[in-house]
Design a protein around this motif. Structure first.
Motif, mmCIF file in Angstrom:
data_model
loop_
_atom_site.group_PDB
_atom_site.id
_atom_site.type_symbol
_atom_site.label_atom_id
_atom_site.label_comp_id
_atom_site.label_asym_id
_atom_site.label_seq_id
_atom_site.Cartn_x
_atom_site.Cartn_y
_atom_site.Cartn_z
ATOM 1 N N ASN A 5 0.831 -1.209 0.000
ATOM 2 C CA ASN A 5 0.000 0.000 0.000
ATOM 3 C C ASN A 5 0.863 1.255 0.000
ATOM 4 O OD1 ASN A 5 -2.434 -1.227 -0.020
ATOM 5 N ND2 ASN A 5 -2.898 -0.942 2.151
ATOM 6 N N TYR A 18 0.335 3.728 -2.973
ATOM 7 C CA TYR A 18 -0.375 4.993 -2.791
ATOM 8 C C TYR A 18 0.540 6.213 -2.612
ATOM 9 C CZ TYR A 18 -4.344 1.908 -2.486
ATOM 10 O OH TYR A 18 -5.279 0.965 -2.789
ATOM 11 N N ASP A 46 5.463 6.165 5.315
ATOM 12 C CA ASP A 46 5.804 6.735 4.006
ATOM 13 C C ASP A 46 5.614 8.241 4.048
ATOM 14 O OD1 ASP A 46 3.090 7.594 2.952
ATOM 15 O OD2 ASP A 46 2.676 5.448 3.277
ATOM 16 N N ILE A 96 -3.594 10.426 4.238
ATOM 17 C CA ILE A 96 -5.032 10.094 4.182
ATOM 18 C C ILE A 96 -5.779 11.133 5.017
ATOM 19 C CG2 ILE A 96 -6.756 8.298 4.681
ATOM 20 C CD1 ILE A 96 -4.284 6.327 4.816
ATOM 21 N N TYR A 140 -13.499 -0.718 1.893
ATOM 22 C CA TYR A 140 -13.385 0.740 2.013
ATOM 23 C C TYR A 140 -12.141 1.224 1.276
ATOM 24 C CZ TYR A 140 -13.718 5.437 3.815
ATOM 25 O OH TYR A 140 -13.856 6.790 3.903
ATOM 26 N N VAL A 180 -10.218 4.889 -0.066
ATOM 27 C CA VAL A 180 -10.256 6.352 0.081
ATOM 28 C C VAL A 180 -10.756 6.993 -1.209
ATOM 29 C CG1 VAL A 180 -8.828 8.406 0.425
ATOM 30 C CG2 VAL A 180 -8.493 6.358 1.848
ATOM 31 N N GLY A 185 -6.630 -1.845 -6.322
ATOM 32 C CA GLY A 185 -6.982 -2.299 -4.969
ATOM 33 C C GLY A 185 -8.454 -2.668 -4.847
ATOM 34 N N SER A 186 -8.725 -3.559 -3.924
ATOM 35 C CA SER A 186 -10.104 -3.998 -3.728
ATOM 36 C C SER A 186 -10.706 -3.422 -2.445
ATOM 37 C CB SER A 186 -10.144 -5.516 -3.629
ATOM 38 O OG SER A 186 -9.398 -5.913 -2.486
ATOM 39 N N GLY A 187 -9.872 -2.821 -1.597
ATOM 40 C CA GLY A 187 -10.372 -2.300 -0.322
ATOM 41 C C GLY A 187 -10.468 -3.377 0.754
ATOM 42 N N GLY A 191 -7.561 -5.276 1.635
ATOM 43 C CA GLY A 191 -6.209 -5.522 2.170
ATOM 44 C C GLY A 191 -6.090 -5.191 3.651
ATOM 45 N N LEU A 192 -6.531 -3.981 4.054
ATOM 46 C CA LEU A 192 -6.336 -3.571 5.451
ATOM 47 C C LEU A 192 -7.250 -4.339 6.407
ATOM 48 C CD1 LEU A 192 -5.713 0.277 5.179
ATOM 49 C CD2 LEU A 192 -4.080 -1.525 5.781
HETATM 50 P P1 ADP Z 1 -6.734 -1.710 -1.310
HETATM 51 O O1 ADP Z 1 -6.790 -3.122 -1.710
HETATM 52 O O2 ADP Z 1 -7.657 -0.851 -2.092
HETATM 53 O O3 ADP Z 1 -5.363 -1.168 -1.219
HETATM 54 P P2 ADP Z 1 -6.703 -1.467 1.526
HETATM 55 O O4 ADP Z 1 -7.697 -1.981 2.494
HETATM 56 O O5 ADP Z 1 -5.346 -2.050 1.566
HETATM 57 O O6 ADP Z 1 -7.382 -1.670 0.132
HETATM 58 O O7 ADP Z 1 -6.602 0.088 1.720
HETATM 59 C C1 ADP Z 1 -7.749 0.890 1.858
HETATM 60 C C2 ADP Z 1 -7.510 2.289 1.380
HETATM 61 O O8 ADP Z 1 -6.603 2.942 2.264
HETATM 62 C C3 ADP Z 1 -6.862 2.353 0.047
HETATM 63 O O9 ADP Z 1 -7.846 2.445 -0.955
HETATM 64 C C4 ADP Z 1 -6.041 3.603 0.105
HETATM 65 O O10 ADP Z 1 -6.786 4.704 -0.408
HETATM 66 C C5 ADP Z 1 -5.792 3.866 1.544
HETATM 67 N N1 ADP Z 1 -4.387 3.611 1.934
HETATM 68 C C6 ADP Z 1 -3.879 2.476 2.452
HETATM 69 N N2 ADP Z 1 -2.564 2.614 2.729
HETATM 70 C C7 ADP Z 1 -2.226 3.881 2.360
HETATM 71 C C8 ADP Z 1 -1.009 4.618 2.392
HETATM 72 N N3 ADP Z 1 0.142 4.112 2.849
HETATM 73 N N4 ADP Z 1 -1.058 5.908 1.919
HETATM 74 C C9 ADP Z 1 -2.198 6.449 1.472
HETATM 75 N N5 ADP Z 1 -3.376 5.793 1.421
HETATM 76 C C10 ADP Z 1 -3.396 4.513 1.867
#
Ligand code: ADP
Length: 518
Positions: A392, A396, A426, A431, A444, A446, A466-468, A470-471
């Motif tokens: 990520n 991002y 980073d 965000i 979810y 951003v 991204g699928s939203g 991962g986190l």
């Molecule tokens: P995805 O599979 O879309 O990456 P995540 O659940 O990993 O889904 O992340 C959710 C959202 O969080 C991402 O769509 C991204 O907009 C934001 N995000 C995650 N990590 C970062 C980061 N290091 N810097 C900026 N935005 C981030």
């Protein structure tokens, strides 16, 4: 039909807690009342007997003076020929009093008062049998024909037997009797106790039923609500706020409903989101194939179409993989291969794997302090967790311009449990604060438009959007290892994700440190 309905209603009533409580209460009360009544009755009967006995003793004393002294005064001739015994009573008797004189052989010498001849002989016989030659006075209880009553009605009489002594040998017996209960106190008491007992029982049964009914009304409400709730309508609540056991039960029921509703809504949302996520790439593939199949396409255009299709395919493959992981997570089917490992080693491995990607993006992938941090965990899942964060951070962050991603670890001993802390920082775009609370929610993103738009100018068809998810998966992995994840971010200056996992104890005997996943 009607009779069956009535029968089941009666059956339900007989099996109801209210009815059983009332019956048990009535039974216990009845036992108590019976024992109480027996006790009161016998105490009173004893008092009545004692009073009659005391009366008899004092009457005898009077009689002793009246008859025997007079007899002695007359020169003590033949006792039985004493003139006072002939004709009327030698002593003025009271109402219902009985006087019997018997000789030493038990023969009736005279009987006065309301007693028949046969009965007076019975009394004399009993006296003789009881006395058996001993010159002591005593009482006997006998039922005799009641005075002024129709034949057959017997009344309990208490008799006092006193020997008539002359120079230490027994001449005969004075037997004086009075009704045991002259005022009819005992039958009155019997009926009073019986009626009062029945009345008390009836009132108590009614009261117990009413009380049980009142106390159990929340149960009725719970049953009714549970019957009304259909699978899809989980919004109903009992809202019973009493402080008692049933209030607490209703509260537990409400909380369970709230959890079920939330889970059900999550499930519905999840299915809707998943279908939506899959529909987008399928539409894109459909459009691309349609475009490729239309006539007059150049090789370059075919290549471009195939790349788009490949990218969408990879996106779907990853999405389906993530959905599968989430489904297993939800079902509690994930098997963790826990082993002792060094979090810093694992972080370094992940960083090395991402070196190429970072280089391609012109981003400096750095490592900070990486001290040895023994933890217990599943290598594959932990690597996926770190990888998601690093991926990520690279994905991002804007390309070049001195952008960096830093991975470092440290030990934290300030909390309750000593923990290994991994941070992925980073200096990318950051965000906005309003997104932070939702970041770990499923699907979810951003900026969803930017995340999945292969037709966009800047997008690279090689790159999987991204699928939203991962986190959400990253957080679950941290939690299932007894840890947690936090995020700090400043729009424009960068983001820091921090994961805390409990440190493994270094003693050989107890390598397990983190709790089982909850
Ligand atoms: P995805 O599979 O879309 O990456 P995540 O659940 O990993 O889904 O992340 C959710 C959202 O969080 C991402 O769509 C991204 O907009 C934001 N995000 C995650 N990590 C970062 C980061 N290091 N810097 C900026 N935005 C981030």
């Amino acid at each position: 039909m009607k009779i069956r309905g009535l029968f089941s209603q009666v059956n339900a009533f007989l099996h109801s807690v209210r009815f059983r409580l009332a019956v048990w209460f009535a039974f216990i009360l009845a036992v108590v009342l019976v024992f109480f009544s027996i006790f009161v009755y016998y105490r009173t009967a004893q008092d009545v007997r004692d009073q009659t006995a005391a009366r008899l003793v004092s009457r005898l004393r009077e009689m002793n003076t009246a008859i025997l002294h007079e007899y002695r005064d007359q020169g003590e001739g033949d006792f039985w020929n004493y003139p006072g015994f002939n004709g009327g009573s030698p002593f003025t008797l009271q109402d219902y009093e009985i006087l019997v004189l018997s000789d030493v052989n038990g023969k009736v010498a005279g009987a006065w008062g309301s007693i028949e001849t046969q009965q007076s002989q019975d009394v004399a016989d009993q006296t003789n049998a009881l006395a058996s030659g001993k010159a002591s006075s005593r009482f006997i209880l006998m039922a005799v024909q009641a005075p002024n009553q129709k034949t057959g009605t017997k009344v309990d009489f208490l008799f006092n037997l006193t020997p008539i002594l002359s120079e230490n040998h027994i001449l005969g017996w004075v037997i004086l009797g009075q009704p045991l209960d002259p005022s009819g106190q005992l039958p009155r008491l019997f009926w009073t106790l019986l009626l009062a007992g029945i009345l008390t029982l009836l009132v108590a049964i009614g009261g117990a039923y009413w009380l049980a009914d009142r106390a159990l009304w929340p149960v009725k409400a719970i049953t009714q609500t549970a019957q009304d709730i259909s699978e899809t309508d989980l919004s109903r609540r009992l809202n019973i706020h009493s402080q008692d056991e049933l209030g607490r039960l209703a509260g537990t029921f409400d909380r369970m409903l709230a959890r079920l509703e939330a889970a059900f809504n999550r499930q519905r949302q999840f299915t809707a989101d998943a279908s939506h996520e899959l529909r987008t790439p399928l539409t894109i593939i459909g459009l691309e194939t349609g475009r490729a199949l239309s006539s007059g396409r150049t090789v370059e255009e075919y290549r471009r179409s195939l790349q788009v299709i490949k990218s969408e395919n990879e996106f779907m493959t990853r999405l389906v993989g993530e959905l599968l992981t989430l489904a297993r997570m939800d079902a509690g089917q994930v098997m963790l291969n826990r082993e002792k490992l060094d979090l810093s080693d694992l972080a370094l491995e992940v960083v090395e794997r991402h070196a190429q990607l970072a280089k391609a993006r012109d981003i400096q992938l750095q490592t900070g302090e990486l001290p040895e941090l023994p933890i217990l965990g599943d290598r594959t899942y932990l690597a996926q967790m770190i990888s998601n964060l690093v991926d990520n951070a690279i994905k991002y962050s804007p390309h070049g311009d001195g952008h960096w991603v830093r991975v470092e670890t440290r030990a934290s001993i300030s909390g309750e449990l000593p923990a290994a802390v991994l941070s992925v920082a980073d200096n990318g775009s950051g965000i906005a604060a309003e997104h932070l609370p939702h970041l770990f929610e499923r699907f979810y993103r951003v900026d969803s438009a930017r995340s999945h738009n292969p037709t966009q100018e800047s997008s690279n068809p090689e790159e999987i959007p991204g699928s939203g998810l991962g986190l959400a998966i990253t957080q679950w992995i941290a939690q299932v290892h007894g840890g947690s994840i936090t995020v700090q971010s400043q729009p424009g200056s960068g983001t820091v994700f921090e994961i805390r996992i409990p440190l493994a104890r270094t003693t050989e005997n107890s390598p397990e440190v983190f709790p089982e996943p909850g």
